[in-house]
Design an enzyme around this catalytic site. Structure first.
Site, mmCIF file in Angstrom:
data_model
loop_
_atom_site.group_PDB
_atom_site.id
_atom_site.type_symbol
_atom_site.label_atom_id
_atom_site.label_comp_id
_atom_site.label_asym_id
_atom_site.label_seq_id
_atom_site.Cartn_x
_atom_site.Cartn_y
_atom_site.Cartn_z
ATOM 1 N N ARG A 25 0.826 -1.219 0.000
ATOM 2 C CA ARG A 25 0.000 0.000 0.000
ATOM 3 C C ARG A 25 0.862 1.272 0.000
ATOM 4 O O ARG A 25 0.904 2.015 -0.979
ATOM 5 C CB ARG A 25 -0.945 -0.023 1.225
ATOM 6 C CG ARG A 25 -2.050 1.016 1.197
ATOM 7 C CD ARG A 25 -1.631 2.405 1.646
ATOM 8 N NE ARG A 25 -1.023 2.452 2.974
ATOM 9 C CZ ARG A 25 -0.448 3.522 3.474
ATOM 10 N NH1 ARG A 25 -0.393 4.650 2.786
ATOM 11 N NH2 ARG A 25 0.095 3.501 4.688
ATOM 12 N N ASP A 26 1.610 1.501 1.050
ATOM 13 C CA ASP A 26 2.369 2.752 1.171
ATOM 14 C C ASP A 26 3.495 2.792 0.142
ATOM 15 O O ASP A 26 3.847 3.859 -0.374
ATOM 16 C CB ASP A 26 2.950 2.861 2.587
ATOM 17 C CG ASP A 26 3.329 4.277 2.969
ATOM 18 O OD1 ASP A 26 3.224 5.170 2.120
ATOM 19 O OD2 ASP A 26 3.758 4.485 4.116
ATOM 20 N N HIS A 221 6.163 4.766 12.625
ATOM 21 C CA HIS A 221 6.208 4.638 11.158
ATOM 22 C C HIS A 221 7.255 5.629 10.645
ATOM 23 O O HIS A 221 7.001 6.831 10.582
ATOM 24 C CB HIS A 221 4.807 4.974 10.629
ATOM 25 C CG HIS A 221 4.645 4.920 9.144
ATOM 26 N ND1 HIS A 221 3.821 4.018 8.519
ATOM 27 C CD2 HIS A 221 5.179 5.660 8.142
ATOM 28 C CE1 HIS A 221 3.843 4.212 7.209
ATOM 29 N NE2 HIS A 221 4.666 5.213 6.958
ATOM 30 N N HIS A 223 10.280 7.055 7.922
ATOM 31 C CA HIS A 223 10.841 7.133 6.570
ATOM 32 C C HIS A 223 12.334 7.426 6.735
ATOM 33 O O HIS A 223 12.759 8.025 7.728
ATOM 34 C CB HIS A 223 10.144 8.230 5.757
ATOM 35 C CG HIS A 223 8.759 7.842 5.314
ATOM 36 N ND1 HIS A 223 8.373 7.851 4.006
ATOM 37 C CD2 HIS A 223 7.684 7.412 6.018
ATOM 38 C CE1 HIS A 223 7.113 7.452 3.917
ATOM 39 N NE2 HIS A 223 6.667 7.185 5.127
ATOM 40 N N CYS A 254 5.009 9.452 -0.198
ATOM 41 C CA CYS A 254 3.592 9.781 -0.097
ATOM 42 C C CYS A 254 3.271 10.714 -1.250
ATOM 43 O O CYS A 254 3.933 11.739 -1.419
ATOM 44 C CB CYS A 254 3.263 10.430 1.247
ATOM 45 S SG CYS A 254 1.521 10.874 1.361
ATOM 46 N N ASN A 263 9.986 4.570 2.741
ATOM 47 C CA ASN A 263 9.764 4.125 4.108
ATOM 48 C C ASN A 263 10.997 3.357 4.590
ATOM 49 O O ASN A 263 11.808 2.881 3.789
ATOM 50 C CB ASN A 263 8.572 3.157 4.137
ATOM 51 C CG ASN A 263 7.255 3.835 3.860
ATOM 52 O OD1 ASN A 263 6.627 4.369 4.756
ATOM 53 N ND2 ASN A 263 6.837 3.822 2.612
HETATM 54 P P1 HMG Z 1 -13.033 14.593 -1.917
HETATM 55 O O1 HMG Z 1 -12.798 14.955 -3.336
HETATM 56 O O2 HMG Z 1 -13.161 15.708 -0.918
HETATM 57 O O3 HMG Z 1 -14.268 13.605 -1.804
HETATM 58 O O4 HMG Z 1 -11.840 13.649 -1.485
HETATM 59 P P2 HMG Z 1 -15.816 13.902 -1.700
HETATM 60 O O5 HMG Z 1 -16.297 13.308 -0.415
HETATM 61 O O6 HMG Z 1 -16.114 15.348 -1.985
HETATM 62 O O7 HMG Z 1 -16.394 13.030 -2.917
HETATM 63 C C1 HMG Z 1 -16.115 13.387 -4.270
HETATM 64 C C2 HMG Z 1 -16.375 12.182 -5.186
HETATM 65 O O8 HMG Z 1 -15.460 11.159 -4.867
HETATM 66 C C3 HMG Z 1 -17.757 11.573 -5.034
HETATM 67 O O9 HMG Z 1 -18.114 11.033 -6.311
HETATM 68 C C4 HMG Z 1 -17.527 10.413 -4.101
HETATM 69 O O10 HMG Z 1 -18.471 9.358 -4.243
HETATM 70 C C5 HMG Z 1 -16.165 9.952 -4.539
HETATM 71 P P3 HMG Z 1 -19.084 11.817 -7.308
HETATM 72 O O11 HMG Z 1 -20.367 11.996 -6.530
HETATM 73 O O12 HMG Z 1 -18.397 13.108 -7.611
HETATM 74 O O13 HMG Z 1 -19.169 10.878 -8.483
HETATM 75 N N1 HMG Z 1 -15.437 9.303 -3.449
HETATM 76 C C6 HMG Z 1 -14.884 8.063 -3.502
HETATM 77 N N2 HMG Z 1 -14.835 7.138 -4.474
HETATM 78 C C7 HMG Z 1 -14.202 5.990 -4.184
HETATM 79 N N3 HMG Z 1 -13.635 5.710 -2.976
HETATM 80 C C8 HMG Z 1 -13.674 6.618 -1.991
HETATM 81 C C9 HMG Z 1 -14.311 7.854 -2.253
HETATM 82 N N4 HMG Z 1 -14.516 8.943 -1.483
HETATM 83 C C10 HMG Z 1 -15.196 9.825 -2.222
HETATM 84 N N5 HMG Z 1 -13.130 6.337 -0.801
HETATM 85 C C11 HMG Z 1 -10.915 11.910 -0.115
HETATM 86 C C12 HMG Z 1 -11.734 13.184 -0.150
HETATM 87 C C13 HMG Z 1 -10.607 11.603 1.331
HETATM 88 C C14 HMG Z 1 -11.734 10.802 -0.751
HETATM 89 C C15 HMG Z 1 -9.626 12.153 -0.932
HETATM 90 O O14 HMG Z 1 -8.977 13.263 -0.404
HETATM 91 C C16 HMG Z 1 -8.689 10.970 -0.892
HETATM 92 O O15 HMG Z 1 -8.986 9.913 -1.457
HETATM 93 N N6 HMG Z 1 -7.530 11.131 -0.242
HETATM 94 C C17 HMG Z 1 -6.576 10.045 -0.073
HETATM 95 C C18 HMG Z 1 -5.167 10.479 -0.354
HETATM 96 C C19 HMG Z 1 -4.239 9.343 -0.077
HETATM 97 O O16 HMG Z 1 -4.595 8.174 -0.184
HETATM 98 N N7 HMG Z 1 -2.991 9.678 0.304
HETATM 99 C C20 HMG Z 1 -1.996 8.696 0.618
HETATM 100 C C21 HMG Z 1 -2.270 7.943 1.907
HETATM 101 S S1 HMG Z 1 -1.798 8.769 3.410
HETATM 102 C C22 HMG Z 1 -0.198 8.355 3.667
HETATM 103 O O17 HMG Z 1 0.403 7.836 2.753
HETATM 104 C C23 HMG Z 1 0.441 8.560 5.001
HETATM 105 C C24 HMG Z 1 0.624 7.234 5.750
HETATM 106 O O18 HMG Z 1 1.209 6.259 4.892
HETATM 107 C C25 HMG Z 1 1.502 7.418 6.982
HETATM 108 C C26 HMG Z 1 2.812 8.148 6.740
HETATM 109 O O19 HMG Z 1 3.584 7.749 5.821
HETATM 110 O O20 HMG Z 1 3.069 9.062 7.516
HETATM 111 C C27 HMG Z 1 -0.707 6.655 6.212
HETATM 112 MG MG MG Z 2 4.887 5.931 4.967
#
Ligand code: HMG
Ligand code: MG
Length: 313
Positions: A25-26, A221, A223, A254, A263
């Site tokens: 995933r990450d 966690h 990096h 990320c 990581n």
């Molecule tokens: P948004 O655009 O604000 O979503 O995104 P919304 O609620 O306004 O919805 C817009 C549209 O998206 C709608 O569809 C929803 O149905 C759809 P429409 O009506 O326009 O056709 N939608 C979805 N579709 C599929 N799956 C979903 C989903 N949610 C809404 N889950 C949102 C908000 C949170 C969804 C967006 O910002 C997002 O997906 N962000 C994720 C970013 C991400 O994954 N980043 C990487 C992970 S974090 C990380 O790596 C850190 C970590 O590893 C730890 C570290 O390393 O420190 C954990």
């Molecule tokens: Mg990470």
């Protein structure tokens, strides 16, 4: 898990350690080229076979935000076909209720939410303000718990933020507690851009513990941007933390965090723990073979020093 005190340089540290593998995933969420779903499934299977007890498989985020993981359903289908019911124990990320619905539909039993300790990263990663993120996660955790699921909570940018700089420890503890108190079983403290140093790790863990958090509810966690990840693990061990996230071959970063590099490599962590005599349950040879095999698919060598050393002809 039983806690066995180990002696190191007259300090007490604790083991065995649980390694929480985040590579599929990450690691893969950050690849510029799309990795075939069959390769991802094979990666997850090989990581489990190498003895990793927890392998985070994918993320039910919006495919527009993370196109690399747009095949989440297909991947879980492939894993279900080969692993059977055990595939439902693979943790998956869910940012919101839509993500939870997708995970519930597939029968996933472990989900993870991911919050931000800073305002800027909450906006960039979640399209929400720092405060709005809690409103997004609250129904996710409530409904997941009602359905009998286990919930992990991540908090990113705990040791520094590329836009805001230093992040006050009190702010990290406040956000982390709020996320955990929604109903999580574990809180993973993310050094998303790899700027943490050992003293800082000790201070952050101490602040959580002083605030009433149990050590066995915390994970770290790291990096390896500044080459400090293992030193930070050592600080974490000294502070009594026994769960560490790591990514096979050191993959990752990320997509929404400027300057996030790989990581902590799982192989580097395994080598380090073995040297300290701390149990981890992972077959390093099988793991190195897996990262070498994956590097062949990605078309570049693993950044892990241990993979490079052990895979050398
Ligand atoms: P948004 O655009 O604000 O979503 O995104 P919304 O609620 O306004 O919805 C817009 C549209 O998206 C709608 O569809 C929803 O149905 C759809 P429409 O009506 O326009 O056709 N939608 C979805 N579709 C599929 N799956 C979903 C989903 N949610 C809404 N889950 C949102 C908000 C949170 C969804 C967006 O910002 C997002 O997906 N962000 C994720 C970013 C991400 O994954 N980043 C990487 C992970 S974090 C990380 O790596 C850190 C970590 O590893 C730890 C570290 O390393 O420190 C954990
Ligand atoms: Mg990470």
């Amino acid at each position: 898990m039983t806690d066995l005190p180990m002696q190191m340089a007259d300090q007490e540290i604790w083991g065995p350690v649980t390694i929480y593998e985040v590579g599929p995933r990450d690691g893969l969420q950050n690849e510029s080229a799309l990795v075939p779903t069959e390769v991802k499934a094979e990666l997850v299977r090989r990581l489990l076979a190498a003895g990793l007890p927890l392998v985070e498989a994918t993320s039910f985020v919006h495919p527009r935000w993370v196109p690399q993981l747009a095949d989440a359903e297909d991947l879980m289908g492939l894993l279900g076909a080969s692993l059977g019911d055990a595939s439902r124990d693979l943790p998956v990320l869910v940012p919101n209720e839509r993500g939870l619905d997708r995970a519930l539909e597939l029968g996933c039993r472990h989900v993870a939410i991911f919050g931000s300790a800073t305002e800027t990263f909450a906006q960039k990663n979640l399209n929400r303000s720092l405060d709005e993120q809690f409103a997004m996660f609250e129904p996710v955790v409530r409904r997941a718990r009602e359905a009998g699921l286990d919930v992990r909570a991540y908090v990113s940018m705990c040791f520094g933020d590329p836009w805001e700089g230093a992040v006050p420890v009190e702010q990290v503890v406040s956000v982390g507690r709020r996320l955990f108190d929604l109903g999580a079983s574990q809180l993973s403290l993310g050094d998303t851009i790899g700027v943490a140093t050992a003293g800082h790790v000790g201070a952050v863990v101490d602040a959580f513990v002083t605030g009433g958090m149990r050590r066995d509810h915390l994970a770290l966690h790291f990096h390896d941007t500044y080459g400090q990840a293992l030193s930070n693990v050592q600080a974490g061990l000294r502070a009594g933390i026994t769960t560490y996230d790591a990514s096979a071959g050191g993959l990752g970063g990320c997509p929404y965090a400027k300057s996030a590099t790989g990581n902590l490599a799982t192989e580097d962590l395994v080598w380090f723990l073995t040297g300290l005599g701390i149990q981890h349950g992972v077959d390093l040879t099988a793991l190195v073979e897996t990262s070498t095999w994956l590097a062949g698919h990605l078309g570049r060598p693993s950044p892990s020093a241990v993979v490079r050393a052990l895979a050398a002809p």
